[in-house]
Design a protein around this motif. Structure first.
Motif, PDB file in Angstrom:
ATOM      1  N   LYS A 149      18.355  23.537   4.450  1.00  0.00           N
ATOM      2  CA  LYS A 149      18.878  25.109   5.411  1.00  0.00           C
ATOM      3  C   LYS A 149      19.783  24.468   6.573  1.00  0.00           C
ATOM      4  O   LYS A 149      18.937  23.799   7.359  1.00  0.00           O
ATOM      5  CB  LYS A 149      17.971  26.100   5.493  1.00  0.00           C
ATOM      6  N   PHE A 150      20.768  24.354   6.652  1.00  0.00           N
ATOM      7  CA  PHE A 150      21.454  24.005   7.879  1.00  0.00           C
ATOM      8  C   PHE A 150      22.657  25.212   8.056  1.00  0.00           C
ATOM      9  O   PHE A 150      23.410  24.552   9.030  1.00  0.00           O
ATOM     10  CB  PHE A 150      22.320  22.808   7.536  1.00  0.00           C
ATOM     11  N   VAL A 151      22.300  26.396   8.079  1.00  0.00           N
ATOM     12  CA  VAL A 151      23.542  27.633   8.353  1.00  0.00           C
ATOM     13  C   VAL A 151      22.515  28.103   9.794  1.00  0.00           C
ATOM     14  O   VAL A 151      21.539  28.690   9.492  1.00  0.00           O
ATOM     15  CB  VAL A 151      23.498  28.643   7.505  1.00  0.00           C
ATOM     16  N   THR A 152      23.379  28.136  10.808  1.00  0.00           N
ATOM     17  CA  THR A 152      22.854  28.611  11.925  1.00  0.00           C
ATOM     18  C   THR A 152      23.297  29.965  12.252  1.00  0.00           C
ATOM     19  O   THR A 152      24.171  29.894  12.765  1.00  0.00           O
ATOM     20  CB  THR A 152      23.054  27.705  13.220  1.00  0.00           C
ATOM     21  N   ASP A 153      22.848  31.130  11.614  1.00  0.00           N
ATOM     22  CA  ASP A 153      23.501  32.333  11.772  1.00  0.00           C
ATOM     23  C   ASP A 153      22.856  33.022  13.222  1.00  0.00           C
ATOM     24  O   ASP A 153      23.389  34.189  13.350  1.00  0.00           O
ATOM     25  CB  ASP A 153      23.348  33.186  10.577  1.00  0.00           C
ATOM     26  N   GLY A 154      21.934  32.684  13.732  1.00  0.00           N
ATOM     27  CA  GLY A 154      21.266  33.383  15.017  1.00  0.00           C
ATOM     28  C   GLY A 154      20.301  34.566  14.937  1.00  0.00           C
ATOM     29  O   GLY A 154      20.119  35.313  15.639  1.00  0.00           O
ATOM     30  N   LYS A 155      19.990  34.616  13.343  1.00  0.00           N
ATOM     31  CA  LYS A 155      19.242  35.766  13.008  1.00  0.00           C
ATOM     32  C   LYS A 155      17.898  35.226  13.027  1.00  0.00           C
ATOM     33  O   LYS A 155      17.375  34.242  12.407  1.00  0.00           O
ATOM     34  CB  LYS A 155      19.839  36.622  11.927  1.00  0.00           C
ATOM     35  N   PHE A 156      16.855  36.068  13.610  1.00  0.00           N
ATOM     36  CA  PHE A 156      15.141  35.900  13.032  1.00  0.00           C
ATOM     37  C   PHE A 156      15.271  36.413  11.701  1.00  0.00           C
ATOM     38  O   PHE A 156      15.827  37.483  11.138  1.00  0.00           O
ATOM     39  CB  PHE A 156      14.388  36.735  14.052  1.00  0.00           C
ATOM     40  N   LEU A 176      17.017  29.653  12.938  1.00  0.00           N
ATOM     41  CA  LEU A 176      17.558  28.137  13.182  1.00  0.00           C
ATOM     42  C   LEU A 176      18.548  28.355  14.282  1.00  0.00           C
ATOM     43  O   LEU A 176      19.606  29.097  13.968  1.00  0.00           O
ATOM     44  CB  LEU A 176      18.243  27.508  11.784  1.00  0.00           C
ATOM     45  N   VAL A 177      18.726  27.539  15.186  1.00  0.00           N
ATOM     46  CA  VAL A 177      19.738  27.545  16.299  1.00  0.00           C
ATOM     47  C   VAL A 177      20.501  26.348  16.391  1.00  0.00           C
ATOM     48  O   VAL A 177      21.714  26.417  16.784  1.00  0.00           O
ATOM     49  CB  VAL A 177      19.102  28.009  17.479  1.00  0.00           C
ATOM     50  N   GLU A 178      20.169  25.409  15.917  1.00  0.00           N
ATOM     51  CA  GLU A 178      20.980  24.076  15.804  1.00  0.00           C
ATOM     52  C   GLU A 178      20.564  23.140  14.642  1.00  0.00           C
ATOM     53  O   GLU A 178      19.542  23.063  14.007  1.00  0.00           O
ATOM     54  CB  GLU A 178      20.455  23.056  17.180  1.00  0.00           C
ATOM     55  N   ALA A 179      21.508  22.686  13.874  1.00  0.00           N
ATOM     56  CA  ALA A 179      21.357  21.746  12.793  1.00  0.00           C
ATOM     57  C   ALA A 179      22.293  20.751  12.890  1.00  0.00           C
ATOM     58  O   ALA A 179      23.579  20.972  12.844  1.00  0.00           O
ATOM     59  CB  ALA A 179      21.366  22.745  11.545  1.00  0.00           C
ATOM     60  N   ASP A 180      22.062  19.507  12.652  1.00  0.00           N
ATOM     61  CA  ASP A 180      23.121  18.368  12.827  1.00  0.00           C
ATOM     62  C   ASP A 180      22.458  17.281  11.765  1.00  0.00           C
ATOM     63  O   ASP A 180      21.680  16.343  12.213  1.00  0.00           O
ATOM     64  CB  ASP A 180      22.901  17.718  14.135  1.00  0.00           C
ATOM     65  N   LEU A 181      23.281  17.438  10.849  1.00  0.00           N
ATOM     66  CA  LEU A 181      22.993  16.426   9.629  1.00  0.00           C
ATOM     67  C   LEU A 181      23.108  15.152  10.084  1.00  0.00           C
ATOM     68  O   LEU A 181      22.346  14.200   9.699  1.00  0.00           O
ATOM     69  CB  LEU A 181      23.841  16.827   8.384  1.00  0.00           C
ATOM     70  N   PHE A 182      24.198  14.809  10.596  1.00  0.00           N
ATOM     71  CA  PHE A 182      24.791  13.542  11.095  1.00  0.00           C
ATOM     72  C   PHE A 182      23.569  12.845  12.016  1.00  0.00           C
ATOM     73  O   PHE A 182      23.114  11.678  11.925  1.00  0.00           O
ATOM     74  CB  PHE A 182      26.122  13.551  11.901  1.00  0.00           C
ATOM     75  N   ASN A 183      23.174  13.697  12.821  1.00  0.00           N
ATOM     76  CA  ASN A 183      22.088  13.113  14.102  1.00  0.00           C
ATOM     77  C   ASN A 183      20.687  13.324  13.580  1.00  0.00           C
ATOM     78  O   ASN A 183      19.839  13.052  14.319  1.00  0.00           O
ATOM     79  CB  ASN A 183      22.365  13.569  15.339  1.00  0.00           C
ATOM     80  N   GLN A 184      20.629  13.734  12.363  1.00  0.00           N
ATOM     81  CA  GLN A 184      19.321  14.087  11.702  1.00  0.00           C
ATOM     82  C   GLN A 184      18.484  14.947  12.442  1.00  0.00           C
ATOM     83  O   GLN A 184      17.260  14.536  12.899  1.00  0.00           O
ATOM     84  CB  GLN A 184      18.673  12.791  11.403  1.00  0.00           C
ATOM     85  N   ASN A 185      18.754  15.983  12.963  1.00  0.00           N
ATOM     86  CA  ASN A 185      17.658  16.784  13.837  1.00  0.00           C
ATOM     87  C   ASN A 185      18.147  18.421  13.622  1.00  0.00           C
ATOM     88  O   ASN A 185      19.365  18.740  13.122  1.00  0.00           O
ATOM     89  CB  ASN A 185      17.641  16.635  15.445  1.00  0.00           C
ATOM     90  N   LYS A 186      17.051  19.122  13.510  1.00  0.00           N
ATOM     91  CA  LYS A 186      17.114  20.826  13.633  1.00  0.00           C
ATOM     92  C   LYS A 186      16.106  21.189  14.726  1.00  0.00           C
ATOM     93  O   LYS A 186      15.485  20.742  15.020  1.00  0.00           O
ATOM     94  CB  LYS A 186      16.834  21.176  12.162  1.00  0.00           C
ATOM     95  N   VAL A 187      16.786  22.382  15.098  1.00  0.00           N
ATOM     96  CA  VAL A 187      16.237  23.048  16.246  1.00  0.00           C
ATOM     97  C   VAL A 187      15.912  24.829  15.643  1.00  0.00           C
ATOM     98  O   VAL A 187      16.953  25.219  15.372  1.00  0.00           O
ATOM     99  CB  VAL A 187      16.517  22.872  17.508  1.00  0.00           C
TER     100      VAL A 187
END
Length: 256
Positions: A149-156, A176-187
């Motif tokens: 899952k890498f879609v940041t739609d801003g919804k709880f 999900l508020v941040e997702a960066d496949l290139f830098n290998q991190n999610k927030v």
């Protein structure tokens, strides 16, 4: 250190859902078996509230714990005291870890190492752990890869509710508020709310960051720090070769 902090409500949910001795995919059995011949001291870094350290202590191993969350350490200490256990528990930012002794083994279960958000800080932590090992000592930790899952739609979404023994309920929602496949991190942000007789009495927002590593990538990181004899096993079966991204990857590495 930039990492995911566990506050009061987060710790309460963690304790409720992850009981002392509750094995996650066989992790406690694995660490206990791999550590059974240790005669010296063991350190559990990112010890949390005691799910792993307590059964290790009860099996006769000499284990210390370290964590950055006071709430988690307080819970761990309380759970230990309930069982007549008195391990050395330390509050430390792992990047600044400075303990008075060396360890025969250091473990980080449950993928907790991935909660260190910045790559340079995670490498500094590994260097600190290396320095706290005796010559020939082992670092043991398990890692995993994130979901897709890498879609940041801003919804709880994904609301969960936990009914506590005292009648209170804690609800938990995540977005999900941040997702960066290139830098290998999610927030993600996780919202906790405690309810009593229909009234919200407490709330808490946790920022949960996750940084992941490829299997060979992390082996190279360990080698660059100075570790040798690196073994990667799948799903807590020692020596089992990893074959897919859904598995848990367990690393063992030796200080030269």
């Amino acid at each position: 250190m930039s990492f995911s902090y566990y506050g009061v409500l987060c710790t309460e949910v963690y304790d409720f859902t992850k009981k002392v001795g509750q094995s996650l995919g066989g992790d406690i059995e694995y660490y206990r078996e791999r550590l059974k011949d240790c005669k010296g001291s063991i350190l559990e870094a990112m010890v949390g509230s005691g799910r792993v350290i307590i059964p290790l202590l009860e099996s006769g191993l000499n284990v210390d714990g370290v964590d950055y969350s006071l709430e988690m350490l307080d819970s761990c200490r309380r759970r230990c005291e309930e069982r007549g256990l008195k391990p050395n528990l330390h509050k430390f930012n792992l990047k600044e870890l400075s303990l008075p002794k060396k360890y025969e083994a250091i473990i980080i279960p449950a993928g907790s190492f991935l909660l260190i958000e910045k790559r340079d800080e995670s490498i500094e932590v590994l260097k600190r752990l290396y320095d706290h090992l005796e010559p020939g000592g082992r670092l043991m930790l398990d890692l995993f890869l994130p979901d897709n899952k890498f879609v940041t739609d801003g919804k709880f979404e994904g609301t969960s509710a936990f009914k506590l023994p005292n009648g209170d309920t804690i609800t938990m929602e995540e977005k999900l508020v941040e997702a960066d496949l290139f830098n290998q991190n999610k927030v993600s942000y996780i919202k906790y709310e405690k309810w009593r007789e229909g009234e919200r009495i407490q709330s808490e927002l946790q920022r949960l960051a996750l940084r992941w590593y490829g299997i060979e990538e992390f082996k190279l990181v360990l080698e660059n720090i100075g570790f040798s004899d690196i073994i990667v096993s799948a799903d807590f079966y020692y020596g089992k070769e990893p074959t897919n991204s859904k598995q848990v990857f367990v690393y063992e590495a030796v200080k030269k």
